[in-house]
Each structure stands twice: as structure tokens, then as C-alpha cells.
Enzyme design. Structure first.
Site: not given
Length: 278
Positions: A29, A48, A97, A99, A145, A177, A201
Site C-alpha cells: 500500500y 518505493r 487457498r 501459501h 510497505k 521508528e 520503512l
């Protein structure tokens, strides 16, 4: 809202329950500001995003120009002058589903985005926030991110449960951070922030603040600050694309700079806003 390359009503967006963003947090995101109807530092945010996509072996389903065009459509459709854009890219749907990371031929990544009005948090920037120390228990890929933010969420919740506004994360005796921001310290006139790497980040606002600080002749040290130096901290602040620059006026109940914004913090606030308004 933006859904892939279309601006639609929120009710029209449909995400499959097998989407890997939902199942695994398998996606990325970005959040960026809009000033005067235009995205701020879009190029840096896209760079980024692309780096993070490469890190998780995700092929983005759009080019830089296509994404910019679609986000501009969203801003225009919502008639936003000052605001915040949040968008995310999940790897897409693979059923059942599994992995295993599927190939680009097996799944199509899904883009969703929203833009909302947002005004500069002047009160927060002027009066600052309180923070407490919280052990950094996140994974070792904090430079990505990722949609997987549970570690950040838990750290902030721990701070809030104890009556503080934010958490300053500590790993192996060093500050990394804050819960959703880069953290900065002023010690003996020098400006410190953690060097980029897998533990933090690489912030877009951080990138610009480093340029500003050096252009103002400040001594900048990109290195981790040990918690043992907390008593010597003259100023502390956090930065991110949404809040810009916000002072931390106390840590664990002990005032920083007598509980007021410091001179260097105020300088960087002003210069950052000047840069926005260029």
C-alpha cells in the site's frame, strides 16, 4: 473509489474472499497527500512501491503513468483540493487457498484506492504528542510497505492502552521508528534518524526532510539512537506523509524540551511546508 482502472461507487467494489490480500496480507500500500488538487511526491511514492513489489516478487498490473492517470481521475471525481490518498495492490485471487506465491499468469493483482479530504493537523503539529517505549516485535522486513500491519497496530494499541498517543519502537536497545512514522532526535545540536534498512520503512517525508536539513546546514546523522541516550535528547519528532512533522513532547511521562516543540523541529516544519507550497 478506484477499482483497478475504474472510478466506481464503493458499493460496486467486490473483492473475492480468496484474494491473497485478505487471506495473507499479501500486498502493498501507499498513502500520500494531495495539496491544491495535486499529488505530492508521487514519483517518490511510486519508486518505493516498485521497489517493494520487486522485494515480494509482485508484478504490478500498471505502469507509473497509468497509475498516476487513474489516481488523478479519482481526485477529480471526488473534487478533492487537500486530502489523503490511500491505495493498495493485492496479489489477487488464487483458489483454493495456497501459501505458494502464484505466477502473474495465474492471478491478476487487484488495485483499490480512495481519497478523502484532509487538513493539516495544525494542533498536533503545534502542541505535539506523548509517546512511550514499546518493544519492536515486528518482522524483519519493515522496509516493505506491506499490508501486514498487525505489529504496528499492536504497538500503537499498547501505547493507547497506557494513556499515550504513540509508541516509540525499540529493538535490541535502539530506537527504530514510531508505530506509523519515522522518528527523529536532536542531541547536542545534531539531527539523528535511523538509517534505511530492513528495520525501518524508508519514509518519503524522511527523504525530503533529510534534504531540507542538510540544505539548512544542520549536522545529520543517519544512525540508530540507543535508548540509553534518551536523557540527552533535546528534541524528538515523528514524520510521515500524512502528518508531515509532529513533535513528541514527552516519552514515558518525562518531558522533552520542557514539553514544547523545539527550534529545529519548528524549523523543519516550516521549511517542509515551504517546499510543499513551491
Amino acid at each position: 473509489m478506484l477499482w483497478n482502472d475504474q472510478v466506481v461507487e464503493r458499493s460496486e467494489v467486490k473483492i473475492d474472499i480468496e484474494d491473497r490480500g485478505y487471506q495473507f496480507g499479501d500486498g502493498l500500500y501507499e498513502a500520500l497527500r494531495v495539496y491544491g488538487g495535486k499529488m505530492f511526491m508521487f514519483d517518490e511514492h511510486f519508486a518505493r512501491l516498485k521497489r517493494c513489489a520487486d522485494e515480494i516478487r509482485l508484478k504490478l498490473p500498471f505502469t507509473k503513468s497509468e497509475l498516476k492517470h487513474n489516481l488523478e481521475k479519482l481526485i477529480a471525481a471526488e473534487n478533492i483540493d487537500g486530502g489523503e490518498i490511500y491505495f493498495q495492490v493485492s496479489r489477487g485471487t488464487l483458489a483454493p487457498r495456497n501459501h505458494r506465491i502464484p505466477s502473474f499468469e495465474e492471478v491478476k493483482p487487484v488495485l483499490t484506492g480512495n481519497v478523502i479530504p484532509y487538513e493539516r493537523p495544525v494542533d498536533k503539529q503545534k502542541n505535539g504528542e506523548t509517546a512511550c517505549l514499546v518493544e519492536d516485535k515486528r518482522w524483519l522486513h519493515c522496509n516493505i510497505k506491506s499490508l501486514s500491519l498487525l505489529g504496528n497496530v499492536l504497538s500503537l494499541d499498547e501505547a493507547l492502552q497506557n494513556g499515550y498517543d504513540d509508541a516509540l519502537l525499540v529493538r535490541d536497545g535502539y530506537f527504530t521508528e514510531a508505530s506509523a512514522s519515522n522518528v527523529w532526535f536532536v542531541i547536542d545540536g545534531s539531527l539523528y534518524t535511523h538509517q534505511d534498512g530492513n528495520l525501518v520503512l524508508p519514509g518519503i517525508t524522511k527523504l525530503r526532510l533529510l534534504e531540507i536539513a542538510r540544505s539548512e546546514g544542520l549536522t545529520v546523522k543517519e544512525e540508530a539512537v540507543p535508548v540509553s541516550k534518551l536523557e540527552k535528547v533535546d528534541e524528538c519528532f515523528v514524520s510521515n506523509s500524512i502528518w508531515e512533522v509532529v513533535p513528541i513532547v514527552s516519552v514515558d511521562g518525562k518531558p522533552i524540551n520542557n514539553g514544547k516543540i523545539g527550534k529545529i523541529t519548528a524549523l523543519l516544519q516550516d521549511k517542509y511546508i515551504e517546499w510543499i507550497n513551491k
